[in-house]
Design a protein around this motif. Structure first.
Motif, PDB file in Angstrom:
ATOM      1  N   VAL A  25       0.867  -1.174   0.000  1.00 38.23           N
ATOM      2  CA  VAL A  25       0.000   0.000   0.000  1.00 38.23           C
ATOM      3  C   VAL A  25       0.901   1.221   0.000  1.00 38.23           C
ATOM      4  O   VAL A  25       1.984   1.206   0.608  1.00 38.23           O
ATOM      5  CB  VAL A  25      -0.978   0.026   1.193  1.00 38.23           C
ATOM      6  CG1 VAL A  25      -2.015  -1.077   1.073  1.00 38.23           C
ATOM      7  CG2 VAL A  25      -0.253  -0.055   2.521  1.00 38.23           C
ATOM      8  N   ALA A  26       0.467   2.258  -0.692  1.00 35.56           N
ATOM      9  CA  ALA A  26       1.334   3.432  -0.825  1.00 35.56           C
ATOM     10  C   ALA A  26       0.501   4.699  -0.960  1.00 35.56           C
ATOM     11  O   ALA A  26      -0.663   4.662  -1.369  1.00 35.56           O
ATOM     12  CB  ALA A  26       2.248   3.272  -2.042  1.00 35.56           C
ATOM     13  N   ILE A  38       1.914  -5.469   2.923  1.00 38.16           N
ATOM     14  CA  ILE A  38       0.785  -6.032   3.666  1.00 38.16           C
ATOM     15  C   ILE A  38       0.439  -7.405   3.095  1.00 38.16           C
ATOM     16  O   ILE A  38       0.759  -7.704   1.948  1.00 38.16           O
ATOM     17  CB  ILE A  38      -0.468  -5.127   3.599  1.00 38.16           C
ATOM     18  CG1 ILE A  38      -0.946  -4.975   2.151  1.00 38.16           C
ATOM     19  CG2 ILE A  38      -0.209  -3.778   4.254  1.00 38.16           C
ATOM     20  CD1 ILE A  38      -2.344  -4.438   2.009  1.00 38.16           C
ATOM     21  N   ASN A  39      -0.173  -8.234   3.903  1.00 32.81           N
ATOM     22  CA  ASN A  39      -0.777  -9.463   3.395  1.00 32.81           C
ATOM     23  C   ASN A  39      -2.179  -9.625   3.963  1.00 32.81           C
ATOM     24  O   ASN A  39      -2.791 -10.665   3.822  1.00 32.81           O
ATOM     25  CB  ASN A  39       0.097 -10.689   3.649  1.00 32.81           C
ATOM     26  CG  ASN A  39       0.214 -11.041   5.100  1.00 32.81           C
ATOM     27  OD1 ASN A  39      -0.180 -10.286   5.976  1.00 32.81           O
ATOM     28  ND2 ASN A  39       0.772 -12.206   5.386  1.00 32.81           N
ATOM     29  N   SER A  40      -2.683  -8.563   4.567  1.00 33.61           N
ATOM     30  CA  SER A  40      -4.030  -8.575   5.155  1.00 33.61           C
ATOM     31  C   SER A  40      -4.998  -7.805   4.259  1.00 33.61           C
ATOM     32  O   SER A  40      -5.653  -6.878   4.694  1.00 33.61           O
ATOM     33  CB  SER A  40      -3.992  -7.929   6.533  1.00 33.61           C
ATOM     34  OG  SER A  40      -3.528  -6.585   6.419  1.00 33.61           O
ATOM     35  N   LEU A  41      -5.081  -8.198   3.014  1.00 33.27           N
ATOM     36  CA  LEU A  41      -5.913  -7.507   2.025  1.00 33.27           C
ATOM     37  C   LEU A  41      -7.106  -8.381   1.665  1.00 33.27           C
ATOM     38  O   LEU A  41      -6.937  -9.565   1.369  1.00 33.27           O
ATOM     39  CB  LEU A  41      -5.074  -7.230   0.772  1.00 33.27           C
ATOM     40  CG  LEU A  41      -5.762  -6.571  -0.404  1.00 33.27           C
ATOM     41  CD1 LEU A  41      -6.194  -5.157  -0.060  1.00 33.27           C
ATOM     42  CD2 LEU A  41      -4.825  -6.566  -1.609  1.00 33.27           C
ATOM     43  N   THR A  42      -8.297  -7.798   1.695  1.00 30.42           N
ATOM     44  CA  THR A  42      -9.479  -8.561   1.302  1.00 30.42           C
ATOM     45  C   THR A  42     -10.532  -7.642   0.701  1.00 30.42           C
ATOM     46  O   THR A  42     -10.625  -6.473   1.078  1.00 30.42           O
ATOM     47  CB  THR A  42     -10.074  -9.342   2.495  1.00 30.42           C
ATOM     48  OG1 THR A  42     -11.062 -10.239   2.028  1.00 30.42           O
ATOM     49  CG2 THR A  42     -10.668  -8.438   3.529  1.00 30.42           C
ATOM     50  N   THR A  55      -2.791  -2.171   9.081  1.00 27.60           N
ATOM     51  CA  THR A  55      -1.435  -1.679   9.312  1.00 27.60           C
ATOM     52  C   THR A  55      -1.171  -1.661  10.813  1.00 27.60           C
ATOM     53  O   THR A  55      -2.103  -1.558  11.611  1.00 27.60           O
ATOM     54  CB  THR A  55      -1.221  -0.239   8.776  1.00 27.60           C
ATOM     55  OG1 THR A  55      -2.105   0.649   9.450  1.00 27.60           O
ATOM     56  CG2 THR A  55      -1.431  -0.161   7.290  1.00 27.60           C
ATOM     57  N   ASN A  56       0.101  -1.761  11.159  1.00 25.08           N
ATOM     58  CA  ASN A  56       0.477  -1.628  12.563  1.00 25.08           C
ATOM     59  C   ASN A  56       0.041  -0.271  13.079  1.00 25.08           C
ATOM     60  O   ASN A  56       0.210   0.743  12.399  1.00 25.08           O
ATOM     61  CB  ASN A  56       1.997  -1.750  12.740  1.00 25.08           C
ATOM     62  CG  ASN A  56       2.506  -3.133  12.525  1.00 25.08           C
ATOM     63  OD1 ASN A  56       1.795  -4.105  12.745  1.00 25.08           O
ATOM     64  ND2 ASN A  56       3.741  -3.246  12.086  1.00 25.08           N
ATOM     65  N   ASP A 131      -4.568  -1.061  12.877  1.00 25.01           N
ATOM     66  CA  ASP A 131      -5.679  -0.277  12.350  1.00 25.01           C
ATOM     67  C   ASP A 131      -6.221  -1.006  11.134  1.00 25.01           C
ATOM     68  O   ASP A 131      -5.447  -1.481  10.292  1.00 25.01           O
ATOM     69  CB  ASP A 131      -5.228   1.118  11.909  1.00 25.01           C
ATOM     70  CG  ASP A 131      -4.815   2.007  13.073  1.00 25.01           C
ATOM     71  OD1 ASP A 131      -5.390   1.861  14.169  1.00 25.01           O
ATOM     72  OD2 ASP A 131      -3.917   2.850  12.874  1.00 25.01           O
ATOM     73  N   ILE A 132      -7.531  -1.107  11.040  1.00 25.98           N
ATOM     74  CA  ILE A 132      -8.188  -1.655   9.865  1.00 25.98           C
ATOM     75  C   ILE A 132      -8.616  -0.471   9.016  1.00 25.98           C
ATOM     76  O   ILE A 132      -9.375   0.387   9.475  1.00 25.98           O
ATOM     77  CB  ILE A 132      -9.425  -2.498  10.243  1.00 25.98           C
ATOM     78  CG1 ILE A 132      -9.029  -3.648  11.157  1.00 25.98           C
ATOM     79  CG2 ILE A 132     -10.143  -2.986   8.987  1.00 25.98           C
ATOM     80  CD1 ILE A 132     -10.211  -4.348  11.803  1.00 25.98           C
TER      81      ILE A 132
END
Length: 161
Positions: A25-26, A38-42, A55-56, A131-132
């Protein structure tokens, strides 16, 4: 009822059994470029088109995305594991010497990615130490390369037939 919680190290190991894609993400904020792996993408919704990632808490990239209100998602191709590692950790000049294009809104798009999306922040929710970030998808395109996959701490690839 006495409910126990799982040990964080065990939880991380167990979740590592779930293979994921890898993305960066940028955003651009006040003349600086920010990006994180990231690998928490849906995907979340088709009406409207929305996605989420995590993200942290305290991440500089997460803060810049919240402040700018816009971000890009660069889904990495199988040949881009070096970029995944580059955008993890404390490296300050992550974008130096990279082939980058910019969206019409000035969002960084990494060349060679398997797919790219441009999004507007719709909401941010606190969840533990992360944070989501929910994003409304404004545009997207895909390339013809296979994606980079992450499983049990290692990179791999998914081969389409």
């Amino acid at each position: 009822m006495n409910m126990q919680t799982i040990d964080p190290k065990l939880f991380r190991s167990v979740m590592g059994a779930f293979p994921t894609g890898v993305a960066i993400v940028a955003t651009e904020w006040q003349g600086d470029l920010f990006g994180a792996t990231i690998n928490s993408l849906t995907s979340v919704s088709l009406q409207p088109c929305m996605l989420l990632f995590c993200t942290n808490e305290g991440s500089a990239t997460g803060a810049a995305i919240r402040q700018r209100g816009l971000f890009s998602v660069n889904i990495l191709g199988h040949h881009q594991s070096d970029l995944s590692a580059r955008f993890t950790g404390k490296l300050k000049n992550r974008f130096d010497d990279l082939a980058i294009a910019f969206s019409t809104d000035g969002l960084p798009l990494l060349q060679g990615a398997a797919a790219q999306l441009c999004c507007r922040v719709a909401a941010v929710h606190k969840a533990g130490d992360h944070d989501i970030i929910l994003g409304e998808v404004l545009s997207g395109e895909e390339a013809t390369c296979n994606p980079l996959v992450f499983h049990k701490g290692a990179y791999g690839r998914f081969q389409c037939n």
